[in-house]
Structures are given as C-alpha cells and as structure tokens.
Design a protein around this motif. Structure first.
Motif, PDB file in Angstrom:
ATOM      1  N   ILE A  91      54.423  76.303  98.452  1.00 14.39           N
ATOM      2  CA  ILE A  91      55.559  76.683  97.823  1.00 14.39           C
ATOM      3  C   ILE A  91      55.269  76.642  96.403  1.00 14.39           C
ATOM      4  CG2 ILE A  91      57.699  75.879  97.066  1.00 14.39           C
ATOM      5  CD1 ILE A  91      58.070  74.693  99.954  1.00 14.39           C
ATOM      6  N   TRP A  92      55.463  77.816  95.718  1.00 16.25           N
ATOM      7  CA  TRP A  92      55.072  77.732  93.994  1.00 16.25           C
ATOM      8  C   TRP A  92      56.281  78.060  93.286  1.00 16.25           C
ATOM      9  CZ3 TRP A  92      50.169  78.633  91.217  1.00 16.25           C
ATOM     10  CH2 TRP A  92      49.034  78.467  92.097  1.00 16.25           C
ATOM     11  N   LEU A  93      56.101  77.624  92.133  1.00 13.57           N
ATOM     12  CA  LEU A  93      57.293  77.922  90.966  1.00 13.57           C
ATOM     13  C   LEU A  93      56.507  78.811  89.912  1.00 13.57           C
ATOM     14  CD1 LEU A  93      59.998  76.927  90.021  1.00 13.57           C
ATOM     15  CD2 LEU A  93      58.786  75.062  88.516  1.00 13.57           C
ATOM     16  N   ASP A  94      57.418  79.775  89.528  1.00 11.98           N
ATOM     17  CA  ASP A  94      57.338  80.585  88.560  1.00 11.98           C
ATOM     18  C   ASP A  94      58.189  80.211  87.387  1.00 11.98           C
ATOM     19  OD1 ASP A  94      56.839  82.827  86.712  1.00 11.98           O
ATOM     20  OD2 ASP A  94      57.453  84.309  88.196  1.00 11.98           O
ATOM     21  N   VAL A  95      57.954  79.541  86.300  1.00 15.74           N
ATOM     22  CA  VAL A  95      58.693  78.938  85.333  1.00 15.74           C
ATOM     23  C   VAL A  95      59.172  80.050  84.372  1.00 15.74           C
ATOM     24  CG1 VAL A  95      59.187  77.068  83.550  1.00 15.74           C
ATOM     25  CG2 VAL A  95      57.587  76.664  85.594  1.00 15.74           C
ATOM     26  N   ALA A  96      60.395  80.108  83.870  1.00 17.12           N
ATOM     27  CA  ALA A  96      60.843  81.104  83.145  1.00 17.12           C
ATOM     28  C   ALA A  96      60.218  82.573  83.319  1.00 17.12           C
ATOM     29  CB  ALA A  96      60.536  80.787  81.475  1.00 17.12           C
ATOM     30  N   ILE A 147      64.516  75.000  81.219  1.00 19.19           N
ATOM     31  CA  ILE A 147      63.476  74.046  81.001  1.00 19.19           C
ATOM     32  C   ILE A 147      63.954  73.044  79.757  1.00 19.19           C
ATOM     33  CG2 ILE A 147      61.577  75.414  81.723  1.00 19.19           C
ATOM     34  CD1 ILE A 147      61.125  76.201  78.783  1.00 19.19           C
ATOM     35  N   THR A 148      65.379  73.070  79.247  1.00 17.77           N
ATOM     36  CA  THR A 148      65.469  72.215  78.480  1.00 17.77           C
ATOM     37  C   THR A 148      65.999  70.892  79.227  1.00 17.77           C
ATOM     38  OG1 THR A 148      67.722  73.101  78.646  1.00 17.77           O
ATOM     39  CG2 THR A 148      66.709  73.878  76.803  1.00 17.77           C
ATOM     40  N   ASP A 149      66.213  71.033  80.427  1.00 17.17           N
ATOM     41  CA  ASP A 149      66.582  69.818  81.278  1.00 17.17           C
ATOM     42  C   ASP A 149      65.735  69.554  82.335  1.00 17.17           C
ATOM     43  OD1 ASP A 149      68.893  70.955  80.009  1.00 17.17           O
ATOM     44  OD2 ASP A 149      70.295  69.898  81.396  1.00 17.17           O
ATOM     45  N   PRO A 150      65.912  68.071  83.003  1.00 17.05           N
ATOM     46  CA  PRO A 150      65.167  68.112  84.024  1.00 17.05           C
ATOM     47  C   PRO A 150      65.238  68.961  85.145  1.00 17.05           C
ATOM     48  CG  PRO A 150      66.124  66.143  83.423  1.00 17.05           C
ATOM     49  CD  PRO A 150      66.691  67.268  82.444  1.00 17.05           C
ATOM     50  N   LEU A 151      64.210  69.665  85.772  1.00 15.16           N
ATOM     51  CA  LEU A 151      64.543  70.652  86.973  1.00 15.16           C
ATOM     52  C   LEU A 151      65.016  70.311  88.100  1.00 15.16           C
ATOM     53  CD1 LEU A 151      61.399  72.876  85.950  1.00 15.16           C
ATOM     54  CD2 LEU A 151      63.917  73.026  85.290  1.00 15.16           C
ATOM     55  N   PRO A 152      65.986  70.958  88.714  1.00 17.85           N
ATOM     56  CA  PRO A 152      66.497  70.400  90.183  1.00 17.85           C
ATOM     57  C   PRO A 152      65.701  70.512  91.246  1.00 17.85           C
ATOM     58  CG  PRO A 152      67.044  72.697  89.501  1.00 17.85           C
ATOM     59  CD  PRO A 152      66.311  72.348  88.477  1.00 17.85           C
ATOM     60  N   PHE A 153      64.674  69.897  91.251  1.00 15.24           N
ATOM     61  CA  PHE A 153      63.676  69.873  92.157  1.00 15.24           C
ATOM     62  C   PHE A 153      63.018  68.269  92.515  1.00 15.24           C
ATOM     63  CE2 PHE A 153      62.739  73.824  90.271  1.00 15.24           C
ATOM     64  CZ  PHE A 153      63.502  74.816  91.042  1.00 15.24           C
ATOM     65  N   PRO A 154      62.684  68.101  93.788  1.00 15.84           N
ATOM     66  CA  PRO A 154      62.205  66.539  93.759  1.00 15.84           C
ATOM     67  C   PRO A 154      60.792  66.384  93.373  1.00 15.84           C
ATOM     68  CG  PRO A 154      62.455  67.763  95.904  1.00 15.84           C
ATOM     69  CD  PRO A 154      62.804  68.731  94.931  1.00 15.84           C
ATOM     70  N   ASP A 155      60.315  65.095  93.133  1.00 16.04           N
ATOM     71  CA  ASP A 155      59.105  64.736  92.539  1.00 16.04           C
ATOM     72  C   ASP A 155      58.109  65.440  93.863  1.00 16.04           C
ATOM     73  OD1 ASP A 155      60.297  63.086  90.716  1.00 16.04           O
ATOM     74  OD2 ASP A 155      59.721  61.379  91.613  1.00 16.04           O
ATOM     75  N   ASN A 156      56.777  65.647  93.216  1.00 13.62           N
ATOM     76  CA  ASN A 156      55.554  65.996  94.085  1.00 13.62           C
ATOM     77  C   ASN A 156      56.042  67.228  94.865  1.00 13.62           C
ATOM     78  OD1 ASN A 156      54.430  63.873  92.915  1.00 13.62           O
ATOM     79  ND2 ASN A 156      55.170  62.380  94.701  1.00 13.62           N
ATOM     80  N   PHE A 157      56.542  68.382  94.382  1.00 11.76           N
ATOM     81  CA  PHE A 157      57.303  69.387  95.381  1.00 11.76           C
ATOM     82  C   PHE A 157      56.568  70.442  95.491  1.00 11.76           C
ATOM     83  CE2 PHE A 157      60.559  72.783  96.158  1.00 11.76           C
ATOM     84  CZ  PHE A 157      60.846  72.364  97.413  1.00 11.76           C
ATOM     85  N   PHE A 158      55.867  71.047  94.185  1.00 15.82           N
ATOM     86  CA  PHE A 158      55.344  72.069  94.171  1.00 15.82           C
ATOM     87  C   PHE A 158      53.794  72.331  94.509  1.00 15.82           C
ATOM     88  CE2 PHE A 158      59.154  73.153  92.058  1.00 15.82           C
ATOM     89  CZ  PHE A 158      59.744  74.193  92.872  1.00 15.82           C
ATOM     90  N   ASP A 159      53.352  73.146  95.348  1.00 23.83           N
ATOM     91  CA  ASP A 159      51.727  73.229  95.568  1.00 23.83           C
ATOM     92  C   ASP A 159      51.192  73.798  94.368  1.00 23.83           C
ATOM     93  OD1 ASP A 159      51.253  72.527  98.380  1.00 23.83           O
ATOM     94  OD2 ASP A 159      53.023  73.782  98.559  1.00 23.83           O
ATOM     95  N   GLY A 160      51.821  74.581  93.494  1.00 21.14           N
ATOM     96  CA  GLY A 160      51.272  75.417  92.417  1.00 21.14           C
ATOM     97  C   GLY A 160      52.488  75.756  91.510  1.00 21.14           C
ATOM     98  N   ILE A 161      52.253  75.890  90.278  1.00 19.04           N
ATOM     99  CA  ILE A 161      53.175  76.261  89.134  1.00 19.04           C
ATOM    100  C   ILE A 161      52.369  77.107  88.236  1.00 19.04           C
ATOM    101  CG2 ILE A 161      54.436  75.402  86.819  1.00 19.04           C
ATOM    102  CD1 ILE A 161      54.821  72.840  88.394  1.00 19.04           C
ATOM    103  N   VAL A 162      53.123  78.307  87.853  1.00 19.70           N
ATOM    104  CA  VAL A 162      52.718  79.094  86.986  1.00 19.70           C
ATOM    105  C   VAL A 162      53.841  79.261  85.727  1.00 19.70           C
ATOM    106  CG1 VAL A 162      52.458  81.672  86.152  1.00 19.70           C
ATOM    107  CG2 VAL A 162      51.460  80.746  88.246  1.00 19.70           C
ATOM    108  N   ALA A 163      53.301  79.044  84.523  1.00 21.14           N
ATOM    109  CA  ALA A 163      54.371  78.820  83.357  1.00 21.14           C
ATOM    110  C   ALA A 163      53.636  79.864  82.372  1.00 21.14           C
ATOM    111  CB  ALA A 163      54.598  77.387  82.928  1.00 21.14           C
ATOM    112  N   ASN A 164      54.120  81.156  82.240  1.00 25.33           N
ATOM    113  CA  ASN A 164      53.435  82.040  81.642  1.00 25.33           C
ATOM    114  C   ASN A 164      54.303  81.954  80.067  1.00 25.33           C
ATOM    115  OD1 ASN A 164      51.893  83.909  80.307  1.00 25.33           O
ATOM    116  ND2 ASN A 164      52.813  85.491  81.452  1.00 25.33           N
TER     117      ASN A 164
END
Ligand SMILES: C[S@@+](CC[C@H](N)C(=O)[O-])C[C@H]1O[C@@H](n2cnc3c(N)ncnc32)[C@H](O)[C@@H]1O
Length: 296
Positions: A91-96, A147-164
């Motif tokens: 499960i990955w997150l694509d930020v903004a 991204i101005t707030d804590p994100l609505p995901f639990p701790d240790n949730f994503f296998d990978g994050i891209v924040a370009n």
C-alpha cells in the motif's frame, strides 16, 4: 521557580474548517469557514491558507499537467521512478498528488501488483481527470486530505510514500510555520511509514532558480509535430503561465513561507527524525533534489 515556556499545539487548518464538505476544497470554502468567534490568530492562519490556495494552487491545477510534457519534469519523474521499489501487495501513498502521475508510476513499476495507491490532495480535479483517461481498474484511491494536519492514517501504515514537490510547500502545521512546519510534516511521513518502508520525496534546492526550467522546456514548447499531429497548442500558451507560478513558489521560498533547505541540513534533519540510508539525485535542470530514505 522559573516557568517553562510551552509552545501551544494548535488545531490543524483542515480540522479548523471542519474538513472538506464536497470531496475537495476551494479557497472560497476556507474563506466561508472563517467565523468572527475564532481567535484573531486562527482567522489570520486561515486567510493565509486561502491565499496560498487561491493565488497559487487553484490556478496551477488548471495547467499543471502541461509540466509533464517538458523534459525537466520528465527527468524528475525518471529519477523518482528509479528510486521507488513497490512490491506485490504493497500500500503506497502519493502525497499532494496533483494530476496523480506518481500514482500511475507506482502502479506500473509494481507491474500492476500493488494492493493500492492512496493519492491525497486538497484539489482532486486533475487526478480525477487522469484516472478517467486511464484504465479505471487501477487501484488508485483519491482522498481529500491536507498536509497542514496530521494525516488520517494509522502509524506504520504505508509500505512506501512518494511526495513529489510538496512537503516543503507546507505553510502551517498545527500552528507551526516555516522550517518547524516542514519538520513536522516530515515527522508525519515517518509516523505513517512502515518500518522497512521507503519514502521518495523532492524539494527545490536552497536558492532555486526555476527560470532554467523554462529555458530547458523551450524545445518542447516549440515542438511542431505536437501541433500538427495532436493539435496541442497548450504548450506554448501555458509555458509562460507555468513559469509565473514557478517564480511565485520560488519567491515563497525566499520569504520563508515555504522551506527550501541546503542538502546537508536536510540530511541532518532526516537522520534526526529517524530516517536512514539517504540517497540523493539532483534533477529538474539541477534545481530540485530527489531523496530516498528508509524507516528502520
Ligand atoms: C507542485 S504540485 C505537485 C504535484 C504532484 N505531487 C506531482 O508529482 O507532480 C503541489 C501539489 O500540492 C497540492 N497542495 C497544496 N497545498 C496542499 C495541502 N495543504 N495539502 C495537500 N496538498 C496540497 C497542490 O494542490 C498541488 O497538487
């Protein structure tokens, strides 16, 4: 006894306005949510957010996809593609996410085997348009989150994050500004990343000069074949508008509204937060650093 000065944690901007009502957010929604009973400080924080969104990100969302047509962005995307390693069932997150180019890239690099990519932004129209053009069976889930707030995901949730090109643009995180807000958003990424997971993110270099991107994009803006075969005249029309927005981002960096730090300082901060094994690549006409770090 000397009293310790405590920095009061404030409510995040997204929470302060009660979240998005219609799936995504406009600067008008923010302005409407400002109430006389709010503290002066909160009203000012919301006004600054509405300005950031209304003057920059809303108009930029209309033309941003044109960046993808020019070689500087193409090179940046290639650097990120080399750095990511999405696996089957991840499960990955694509930020903004903007137009969700990164989400598509994560999916394709995993050969279609990731379980899901969650793509967040406050303006979801460009991502919706891309997904409508693509194979809708891609497991890309769009979500309005800030991204101005804590994100609505639990701790240790994503296998990978891209924040370009997004984390350094945070203007306020629970009342923190500038470098403190940027540090807080990096800590938030660390919180939601799984141990063993990796984050790939990018930032304009300190003292960035985005003018070079415009110069490097001229051959693509003047691509005659695109005019003839694809009737694509948006390139030349929007090249200067993209430059205008890029210069605004640059100016916000110079003013300390956004935070563009030197690489050594960034590396120190990332290691302090707990990330390990940083690797760096300079791209986007040498104006942007791409970084990969792991959570141990
Ligand atoms: C330079 S674009 C980057 C787009 C995309 N990450 C990419 O790979 O091209 C910055 C993005 O940040 C989004 N953005 C701005 N403020 C935000 C916030 N508070 N929370 C989430 N996204 C935000 C904008 O809507 C825009 O899509």
């Amino acid at each position: 006894m000397a009293e310790k000065t405590r920095v009061q944690k404030q409510v995040g901007l997204y929470q302060l306005i009660g979240g998005a009502k219609n799936g995504d957010l406009t600067s008008q929604d923010i302005l409407k949510a400002i109430k006389p009973e709010m503290s002066l400080e909160d009203r000012e924080r919301l006004l600054a957010w509405a300005k950031d969104l209304g003057e920059l990100w809303e108009p930029y969302a209309e033309i941003y996809f044109n960046l993808e047509k020019a070689r500087p962005y193409h090179n940046l995307a290639k650097s990120i593609e080399r750095f990511i390693n999405p696996q089957k069932g991840d499960i990955w997150l694509d930020v903004a996410c903007g137009p969700a180019k990164m989400s598509e890239m994560i999916y394709k690099k995993s050969r279609g085997e990731v379980e899901k990519v969650i793509a967040i932004d406050i303006i979801l129209k460009p991502a919706k348009e891309r997904l409508a053009r693509l194979n809708t069976s891609m497991p890309i889930e769009l979500k309005c989150a800030s991204i101005t707030d804590p994100l609505p995901f639990p701790d240790n949730f994503f296998d990978g994050i891209v924040a370009n090109l997004c984390l350094p643009y945070v203007i306020d995180f629970e009342g923190k500004r500038g470098r403190d807000a940027f540090e807080a958003v990096l800590r938030e990424m660390f919180r939601i990343l799984k141990p063993g997971g990796h984050m790939i993110w990018s930032t304009p270099k300190a003292n960035v000069h985005f003018q070079w991107n415009f110069v490097a994009s001229i051959p693509d803006m003047l691509n005659v074949w695109e005019y003839i075969y694809h009737k694509d005249i948006t390139r030349i029309l929007q090249g200067t508008t993209i430059l205008k927005h890029a210069l605004k981002i640059q100016e916000n960096g110079r003013k300390g509204i956004y935070t563009f730090l030197p690489k050594d300082e960034l590396e120190e901060l990332l290691l302090q937060i707990g990330f390990v094994n940083p690797v760096w690549e300079k791209t986007f006409t040498q104006q942007v650093w791409v970084n990969r770090v792991y959570k141990p």
